[in-house]
Design a protein around this motif. Sequence first.
Motif, PDB file in Angstrom:
ATOM      1  N   LEU A  19     -37.098  21.724 126.785  1.00 58.53           N
ATOM      2  CA  LEU A  19     -37.406  21.482 125.377  1.00 58.53           C
ATOM      3  C   LEU A  19     -37.691  19.995 125.195  1.00 58.53           C
ATOM      4  O   LEU A  19     -36.924  19.155 125.663  1.00 58.53           O
ATOM      5  N   TYR A 348     -37.904  27.587 117.157  1.00 56.55           N
ATOM      6  CA  TYR A 348     -38.146  27.916 118.562  1.00 56.55           C
ATOM      7  C   TYR A 348     -37.913  29.418 118.750  1.00 56.55           C
ATOM      8  O   TYR A 348     -37.063  30.011 118.089  1.00 56.55           O
ATOM      9  N   LYS A 362     -41.753  26.486 121.460  1.00 56.65           N
ATOM     10  CA  LYS A 362     -41.814  25.901 120.126  1.00 56.65           C
ATOM     11  C   LYS A 362     -42.915  26.607 119.351  1.00 56.65           C
ATOM     12  O   LYS A 362     -44.070  26.646 119.782  1.00 56.65           O
TER      13      LYS A 362
END
Length: 394
Positions: A19, A348, A362
């Motif tokens: 991430l 997300y 995302k």
Amino acid sequence: MKIESLKIRNYRVLQDVSLENIPNMAVFLGMNGVGKTTFFDVFGFLHDALQWNVKVALSRRGGFREVLSRGQDGDIEFEIKFRPSENEPMITYELSICLNDDGNPAIKKEIMRFRRGQTGAPWKVLEFSFGTGVAAEGELIKYDDVKLAERSTQKLDSPDILAIKGLGQFQQFIAVSQLRRLIEDWYVSDFHIEDARGVEDAGYSERLSKTGDNLALVAKYLYENHKDVFQEIIESMQNRVPGISTVEAQETVDGRIILKFADGNFKDPFVSRYVSDGTIKMFTYLVLLKDPKKHALLCVEEPENQLYPHLLSELAEEFRLYACEGGQVFISTHSPDFLNAIEIDELYCLVKGHDGFTKIYKVSDSELIQNLYEAGDLLGQLWRQDLLIEEVSQ
């Protein structure tokens, strides 16, 4: 302190997850069984490893073999990039855990890197392997050249102890102690309604526990020491729960603390064990979110449970306000009503692939979803139509 990026390898279904550019408030959506709880448990695991050691943290989860991703024979690895504050440099922390020759878990690699400015390679503040390594002393941000910082060799008592635990308590290792404080201040909610209803022996608690079992004590503390905060909580309860006029934390004759909820329609207040689950949960969230001292990271799973759907948009705003005031917030949800109250950059999706492992996407990276959102489609409606999961994983 804000986490800006995170990498996870070989942690159960999170075999390879990355991430980037994580916002102050991040919401994680996914079907049952995709790994939302596992993702949140990463923070619980690191917190446990710091509080005790890696062996204990793994044992609480079934041991190394149970935590290691199925079919994998490598190490369990994490990489966290964070800033101690908005104007301070980026710090990168890497942790790799393996099994020793004797079958016990050990820290194969623990590295902390510091970057001064936007150019140049990061410099290692801390580098340990199997209990031995070096760490930089002093407040590195004051060095004109971080390479001039003094580095001393250190040895830990065991190869399963985090160096940030062993060294973070000493004043000379300032950068190391910043990361220690970050992880110590993570709050991973394990809230239980019945625990929050419980009657507590008279005592002292400033902050809500993970399960909420000290709710009455914290309410008493806020009333006695932060009357403005407590009044704000009561006003929010009055606006959101029909009939609630006030909440009191009272000490009984036998020295115990109970919560009483007063309904303006009745003469006598109700003891917490007799009010609805939703009322208890909303009060608990308000006590948590109005805490004068914000947690560095707040992880909450499925806040929509037991709450009337109309309240979810207001609860989302409370979480966002908490994030704006200094505490980062991660939330998991299934609720379309909650999704309708968040922004696309905050969302997300977790999707399990054909190999059985989970990826995290995302949502704003999907051009189609971004266009639909900008055209006025609500994220909750797109979730109902199964468009979010289908499109982000393309």
